[in-house]
Scaffold this motif. Structure first.
Motif, short mmCIF file in Angstrom:
data_model
loop_
_atom_site.label_atom_id
_atom_site.label_comp_id
_atom_site.label_asym_id
_atom_site.label_seq_id
_atom_site.Cartn_x
_atom_site.Cartn_y
_atom_site.Cartn_z
N ARG A 399 28.05 53.87 19.74
CA ARG A 399 26.71 53.31 19.54
C ARG A 399 26.57 52.00 20.30
O ARG A 399 27.54 51.40 20.74
CB ARG A 399 26.47 53.05 18.05
N HIS A 400 25.31 51.54 20.46
CA HIS A 400 25.09 50.17 20.90
C HIS A 400 25.70 49.22 19.87
O HIS A 400 25.79 49.56 18.68
CB HIS A 400 23.59 49.87 20.99
N VAL A 401 26.10 48.07 20.32
CA VAL A 401 26.64 47.05 19.42
C VAL A 401 25.78 45.80 19.53
O VAL A 401 25.58 45.27 20.63
CB VAL A 401 28.11 46.72 19.75
N LEU A 402 25.27 45.34 18.40
CA LEU A 402 24.52 44.09 18.36
C LEU A 402 25.42 43.02 17.76
O LEU A 402 25.85 43.12 16.61
CB LEU A 402 23.26 44.23 17.50
N VAL A 403 25.74 42.02 18.57
CA VAL A 403 26.60 40.93 18.12
C VAL A 403 25.71 39.79 17.66
O VAL A 403 25.03 39.13 18.45
CB VAL A 403 27.53 40.45 19.26
N THR A 404 25.68 39.56 16.35
CA THR A 404 24.80 38.54 15.78
C THR A 404 25.30 38.17 14.39
O THR A 404 25.86 39.01 13.67
CB THR A 404 23.35 39.03 15.69
N GLU A 426 22.59 32.82 18.96
CA GLU A 426 22.29 33.83 19.96
C GLU A 426 22.72 35.21 19.50
O GLU A 426 23.68 35.36 18.74
CB GLU A 426 23.00 33.49 21.27
N ALA A 427 22.04 36.22 19.97
CA ALA A 427 22.42 37.61 19.72
C ALA A 427 22.58 38.32 21.05
O ALA A 427 21.88 38.01 22.03
CB ALA A 427 21.37 38.32 18.87
N THR A 428 23.51 39.29 21.09
CA THR A 428 23.75 40.06 22.31
C THR A 428 23.78 41.54 21.95
O THR A 428 24.54 41.95 21.06
CB THR A 428 25.09 39.67 22.96
N LEU A 429 22.99 42.34 22.65
CA LEU A 429 22.98 43.79 22.48
C LEU A 429 23.78 44.40 23.62
O LEU A 429 23.44 44.23 24.79
CB LEU A 429 21.55 44.33 22.49
N VAL A 430 24.86 45.10 23.27
CA VAL A 430 25.77 45.69 24.26
C VAL A 430 25.59 47.20 24.26
O VAL A 430 25.64 47.84 23.21
CB VAL A 430 27.23 45.32 23.96
#
Length: 461
Positions: A399-404, A426-430
């Motif tokens: 799956r996509h990973v949202l780092v937040t 900050e958030a990062t969608l990988v």
């Protein structure tokens, strides 16, 4: 037989793609002309970026444990590319036979539910039907050709494969050396010949060799004396070459199909692009094609792909293919330079340029794949997380990973939310292939997600 996705070719590219799709719950069948798996193949090295992608599938550490890491590439005796400073868990080129990579990928694909049909010699396709030599047919919603440089899928579509033959009669040999070179991949040339030597780490070495004065037909047998003579001519020694377990000869083409997609049919790996073996890019580029395509196909099949997602495969991977053709072709042409003064200038200029930190980083990043990104989607560097280990471990469910650090609900079928070890605003969608889809203030993530993940009915239930 009907499958949602039919893959033609059970090499590394096709097997990674099949494993990803099966892991996502997509019915997938791989059709392979060979009746048995191959145990000796041309590819020998796995670069850092490919190892990261294999890490995101839980395969890299076992492969690395059984291979030989090489953190420096020596070119033309004086030019050295240092991989040891790459910003990666894998700051090296892993020397390991292609069959080990294939076996790991096949085990993963079969365990996830992919079907592999061997002895299936394809004769042609259309947009949804595959025809085989024994008179049988199969159908699929999507077809992917990973069937190599002489792809039947590509020729059935009538797609051109423009380019040229750069070198013919290149010799390949897996040999034992009693006095091997130091632990690097060593490449040198005389202008009329070149030889590359790489250690497998198990007592065997791979040699690529070419002799301008003995340009015979590619079907001609290779002798151990021929490999020994060229190696001695180029490196000044044959390193005590005593025996070979495999000898072969092939030609090196530079070709690329203009379009990687034709309707519901896609091309990946050598079916889409071929180039010289210089730099060890072939298998790596194919595996990265598959990693780019697999999650996009899964998203389209499951009905949440944003508009244009499947077309982005062509837009992102075709420029990378062109870059690999240029870089590997440059290495071959540098090796073929004639005249001692010209080769001296090559060595002197190359050595001087690589003393510049920016040039050294760019060279290492290009050959390893670590420095390659897509427009608006740079590579996501691995990072520690609060409760989920590392980012690339979190990517293993596809799956996509949202780092937040901000709680986020919804998209459970396509999004894994994880907290960073160091909390920021900050958030990062990988993306599932390890590239950044979006980065911004954590409070904006909810509004940004539909652009990348489509509508989510669960958010409103």
């Amino acid at each position: 037989m009907h499958s949602t996705v039919a893959i033609v070719g059970a090499g590394p590219t096709g097997l990674l793609l099949a494993g990803d799709l099966a892991h996502a719950g997509i019915p997938v069948t791989v059709y392979e002309r060979r009746t048995t798996t191959s145990n000796l193949t041309r590819a020998f090295g796995v670069h850092a970026r490919t190892l990261e992608m294999l890490d995101a599938r839980g395969l890299a550490d076992d492969l690395a444990a059984g291979g030989k890491p090489v953190d420096r590439l020596r070119l033309f005796d004086h030019i050295e590319i240092d991989l040891s400073t790459l910003p990666s868990r894998f700051p090296y080129l892993l020397i390991t036979p292609q069959y080990r990579v294939e076996q790991a990928l096949e085990d993963r694909a079969v365990t996830a539910g992919a079907q592999i049909v061997r002895g299936a010699a394809l004769t042609g396709i259309d947009q949804e039907t595959l025809r085989f030599e024994d008179g049988t047919t199969a159908t699929a919603d999507y077809i992917v050709g990973t069937d190599g440089a002489h792809s039947t899928v590509r020729t059935s579509l009538g797609l051109p494969f423009p380019g040229e033959t750069v070198l013919s009669s290149i010799m390949l040999a897996d040999v034992r050396l009693t006095s091997p070179p130091r632990d690097t991949v060593a490449v040198d040339s005389t202008g009329g010949a070149f030889a590359m030597i790489a250690p497998f780490g198990d007592g065997w070495h791979r040699i690529f060799a070419w002799n301008r004065d003995n340009n015979v037909d590619d079907s001609a047998p290779v002798t151990l004396d021929e490999v020994r003579d060229v190696t001695r001519r180029v490196h000044g020694t044959d390193f005590g070459l005593t025996e070979a377990r495999w000898l072969s000869r092939f030609r090196s083409d530079e070709r690329q199909v203009p379009q990687y997609r034709a309707g519901r049919v896609f091309l990946a790996g050598d079916a889409a692009h071929v180039h010289s073996p210089a730099g060890g890019q072939g298998m790596n580029t194919g595996l990265q094609d598959a990693a780019n395509l697999s999650w996009k196909l899964a998203a389209a099949i499951r009905g949440w792909a944003p508009g244009g997602l499947l077309d982005s495969y062509q837009n992102e991977r075709s420029p990378v293919g062109k870059m690999v053709l240029r870089s590997s072709g440059l290495l071959v042409r540098m090796a073929m330079l004639r005249g001692a003064p010209t080769r001296w200038a090559r060595n002197t200029a190359g050595s001087a340029l690589l003393t510049l930190p920016a040039v050294a980083r760019r060279a290492a990043g290009t050959i390893s794949g670590i420095g390659i990104g897509y427009p608006g989607a740079p590579r996501a560097e691995d990072r520690p997380l609060q409760r989920d280990g590392r980012l690339y471990e979190a990517l293993r469910d596809g799956r996509h990973v949202l780092v937040t650090a901000t709680p986020m609900r919804g998209y459970a079928d396509r999004l894994h939310v994880v907290a960073p070890e160091e909390v920021t605003g900050e958030a990062t969608l990988v993306r599932p292939d390890g590239y950044v889809a979006w980065r911004g203030p954590a409070g904006d993530a909810g509004a940004a997600l539909p652009t990348f993940l489509g509508a989510d009915e669960a958010r409103h239930s």
